[in-house]
Structures are given as structure tokens and as C-alpha cells.
Scaffold this motif. Sequence first.
Motif, PDB file in Angstrom:
ATOM      1  N   UNK A 228      -6.453  66.557 -48.225  1.00  0.00           N
ATOM      2  CA  UNK A 228      -5.454  66.010 -47.302  1.00  0.00           C
ATOM      3  C   UNK A 228      -5.892  66.306 -45.870  1.00  0.00           C
ATOM      4  N   UNK A 229      -7.112  65.971 -45.575  1.00  0.00           N
ATOM      5  CA  UNK A 229      -7.724  66.316 -44.287  1.00  0.00           C
ATOM      6  C   UNK A 229      -7.019  65.733 -43.083  1.00  0.00           C
ATOM      7  N   UNK A 230      -7.537  64.636 -42.556  1.00  0.00           N
ATOM      8  CA  UNK A 230      -6.956  64.015 -41.378  1.00  0.00           C
ATOM      9  C   UNK A 230      -8.043  63.451 -40.487  1.00  0.00           C
ATOM     10  N   UNK A 231      -7.727  63.322 -39.202  1.00  0.00           N
ATOM     11  CA  UNK A 231      -8.674  62.750 -38.248  1.00  0.00           C
ATOM     12  C   UNK A 231      -8.683  63.561 -36.967  1.00  0.00           C
ATOM     13  N   UNK A 232      -9.892  63.872 -36.499  1.00  0.00           N
ATOM     14  CA  UNK A 232     -10.075  64.518 -35.201  1.00  0.00           C
ATOM     15  C   UNK A 232     -10.546  63.450 -34.223  1.00  0.00           C
ATOM     16  N   UNK A 233      -9.815  63.286 -33.132  1.00  0.00           N
ATOM     17  CA  UNK A 233     -10.158  62.293 -32.114  1.00  0.00           C
ATOM     18  C   UNK A 233     -10.349  62.994 -30.772  1.00  0.00           C
ATOM     19  N   UNK A 234     -11.503  62.775 -30.141  1.00  0.00           N
ATOM     20  CA  UNK A 234     -11.801  63.324 -28.824  1.00  0.00           C
ATOM     21  C   UNK A 234     -11.936  62.189 -27.829  1.00  0.00           C
ATOM     22  N   UNK A 235     -11.393  62.361 -26.639  1.00  0.00           N
ATOM     23  CA  UNK A 235     -11.653  61.426 -25.551  1.00  0.00           C
ATOM     24  C   UNK A 235     -12.526  62.147 -24.533  1.00  0.00           C
ATOM     25  N   UNK A 236     -13.731  61.613 -24.335  1.00  0.00           N
ATOM     26  CA  UNK A 236     -14.704  62.218 -23.441  1.00  0.00           C
ATOM     27  C   UNK A 236     -14.841  61.363 -22.182  1.00  0.00           C
ATOM     28  N   UNK A 237     -15.084  62.033 -21.044  1.00  0.00           N
ATOM     29  CA  UNK A 237     -15.201  61.349 -19.759  1.00  0.00           C
ATOM     30  C   UNK A 237     -16.562  61.642 -19.146  1.00  0.00           C
ATOM     31  N   UNK A 239     -18.887  62.271 -16.166  1.00  0.00           N
ATOM     32  CA  UNK A 239     -18.593  62.801 -14.839  1.00  0.00           C
ATOM     33  C   UNK A 239     -19.160  61.935 -13.717  1.00  0.00           C
ATOM     34  N   UNK A 240     -20.126  61.089 -14.032  1.00  0.00           N
ATOM     35  CA  UNK A 240     -20.725  60.226 -13.004  1.00  0.00           C
ATOM     36  C   UNK A 240     -20.015  58.882 -12.894  1.00  0.00           C
ATOM     37  N   UNK A 241     -19.871  58.195 -14.039  1.00  0.00           N
ATOM     38  CA  UNK A 241     -19.279  56.851 -14.022  1.00  0.00           C
ATOM     39  C   UNK A 241     -17.767  56.857 -14.178  1.00  0.00           C
ATOM     40  N   UNK A 242     -17.210  57.984 -14.646  1.00  0.00           N
ATOM     41  CA  UNK A 242     -15.785  58.128 -14.991  1.00  0.00           C
ATOM     42  C   UNK A 242     -15.403  57.269 -16.191  1.00  0.00           C
ATOM     43  N   UNK A 243     -16.405  56.740 -16.865  1.00  0.00           N
ATOM     44  CA  UNK A 243     -16.144  55.963 -18.066  1.00  0.00           C
ATOM     45  C   UNK A 243     -15.765  56.855 -19.232  1.00  0.00           C
ATOM     46  N   UNK A 244     -15.076  56.294 -20.221  1.00  0.00           N
ATOM     47  CA  UNK A 244     -14.588  57.071 -21.350  1.00  0.00           C
ATOM     48  C   UNK A 244     -15.243  56.638 -22.661  1.00  0.00           C
ATOM     49  N   UNK A 245     -15.261  57.579 -23.593  1.00  0.00           N
ATOM     50  CA  UNK A 245     -15.800  57.328 -24.927  1.00  0.00           C
ATOM     51  C   UNK A 245     -14.983  58.137 -25.926  1.00  0.00           C
ATOM     52  N   UNK A 246     -14.482  57.480 -26.966  1.00  0.00           N
ATOM     53  CA  UNK A 246     -13.715  58.153 -28.011  1.00  0.00           C
ATOM     54  C   UNK A 246     -14.624  58.540 -29.173  1.00  0.00           C
ATOM     55  N   UNK A 247     -14.508  59.791 -29.603  1.00  0.00           N
ATOM     56  CA  UNK A 247     -15.282  60.324 -30.708  1.00  0.00           C
ATOM     57  C   UNK A 247     -14.338  60.604 -31.864  1.00  0.00           C
ATOM     58  N   UNK A 248     -14.716  60.194 -33.074  1.00  0.00           N
ATOM     59  CA  UNK A 248     -13.806  60.328 -34.216  1.00  0.00           C
ATOM     60  C   UNK A 248     -14.492  60.930 -35.434  1.00  0.00           C
ATOM     61  N   UNK A 249     -13.911  62.031 -35.937  1.00  0.00           N
ATOM     62  CA  UNK A 249     -14.329  62.644 -37.195  1.00  0.00           C
ATOM     63  C   UNK A 249     -13.203  62.478 -38.201  1.00  0.00           C
ATOM     64  N   UNK A 250     -13.466  61.774 -39.288  1.00  0.00           N
ATOM     65  CA  UNK A 250     -12.493  61.679 -40.378  1.00  0.00           C
ATOM     66  C   UNK A 250     -12.781  62.804 -41.361  1.00  0.00           C
ATOM     67  N   UNK A 251     -11.770  63.625 -41.639  1.00  0.00           N
ATOM     68  CA  UNK A 251     -11.901  64.748 -42.556  1.00  0.00           C
ATOM     69  C   UNK A 251     -11.411  64.300 -43.930  1.00  0.00           C
ATOM     70  N   UNK A 252     -12.309  64.281 -44.918  1.00  0.00           N
ATOM     71  CA  UNK A 252     -11.946  63.771 -46.255  1.00  0.00           C
ATOM     72  C   UNK A 252     -12.046  64.875 -47.290  1.00  0.00           C
TER      73      UNK A 252
END
Length: 252
Positions: A228-237, A239-252
Motif C-alpha cells: 500500500x505504498x503511494x506516490x512521492x512527488x517533488x517539484x524542482x526549480x 535556479x537559472x531559468x526559474x523553470x520547474x520540473x516534477x519528479x515522481x516515484x511510485x512506491x509499489x
Amino acid sequence: MKSIRKRIATLAVALILAMTMIPAAVVEAAIDAPKSVTLYRTDKSSQSYVNIYISGLTSKQSVVKSSIKSSNKTVASPYCLSYYTNTSKGSFFNGQAAFSDSSKMTNISLMSQKSGTSTISYKIGNKTYKTKVIVKPYTNPIKSISLFGIKNGKTTNLAGLMKSKSYTSVKLPATKKKQTIKVTAASGWKISNINFYNATGHTYSISYPPTKPAASASLYVGTVTKGKGGTVMLTMVNTSTKGTLNIQYDIV
């Protein structure tokens, strides 16, 4: 296709969490349609999915689906249109009338085949909005991350699993108690937020102000149950462009 829908749905939950942190008076102020966003591809080799978020809509306002156009479909082609509603209610102790408010946020999900620039136009009511979308190549924004003692080979640092894409699944070998997620950003990146959506129905989250994202962060999540794991979601920024990227680990 199922995994793509799951990633969009998980982003939706993160978006709803963010909405609950915004006071009603702010949400009601005006439609917030970004004029420009910098986003990162989620995969080095295949198609990626990036998102435009529009906030401040009233319950009666919507983005007209047929109006969504892209000036460069190879860089960013319309893929999915989603809505998420934030409802707040309250009452006072001094006799003032009770209040309630309902507002919407919209996610325009875009499919990206390569890096570059595209202008996305869309209508809300009779007004046309335009967002310049700058899509950057994928790069791993994580230096280290530990999740519940799960190993990648002989190491508990799972950052290497994100070498070529921003999402993966990992197996929880046993139920673990008193668990803490620990993350350190790679050079040129910082952490905006960490979310853990436990499959048992609990949500844990830590967020940092846009002006002060963190170089490293920890989030206590308690017990994580095998099967009954779940999901880990990170929002990374970046520092130069201020652009964002979402990182996702599904725990199974």
C-alpha cells in the motif's frame, strides 16, 4: 497511456493542495494566466508532458477547449484539459454573515516532442490569452534521495533512477515505521515542495516560498505499508531559468 493519466492525476492532487494554501481573497482577485513559462521535458528520449496552470477562475468560467492552439506543435501540442475546484466556507464569532467561495484552477497539459518555444493561445469567455512556453531538455535535478530504505542496486540513493526520465516505480520490500523522505537538489536546482500521497489515504507535504526554495529537505511520513505504498512527488526549480520540473516515484 495508463501511466500518463496517473501522472496527470497526481499533478492534479498537488495542484489542489497548493490551492488550499491560497486565501479566498487572493483566488478571487483575477484570472492568472501566465504570459510566459519555462518548463523541462520529462524524458530524454521519448515524448514528454508539460503543463500550463491557470488560476483565479470563477465556478462559471472555463477555458474553451476548441480554442486551444499551438504555434509549434512539435514543441508543445495540446493533450489534456483539466479543472480542479477549491471550495472554502467560514463563519465569524462577531455576528457577521457566514461566507463561502468556490474557484477553479485549470491545467492545460501539453505533449512535447522536442525542446524549443511555442505560443499557446486559448479563450476564457470572449477573451483570448497567450502563454509563451519555453521547453528545456530533461536533466536530472536530484543529487540524492532516500525513500524508506529502498535500494537501487547496493545504494539507498535513488537519484540515479532519474538519469533519463522524471518518473519511475520502486518496490517497497517491507512495511516501515517512522519514515522520513530526504532529498538534496543537484547543482543548479532547488526544491520547491515534496508531497507524499499514501495509498492508505494520508497526504504529507512540505513547501517552500518561491523566493526561498531549499537546497535540501526532509519530510516525515510515518508508517509506509508494504503493498500500500503511494506516490512521492517533488517539484524542482532551476535556479537559472526559474523553470520547474516534477519528479515522481511510485512506491509499489
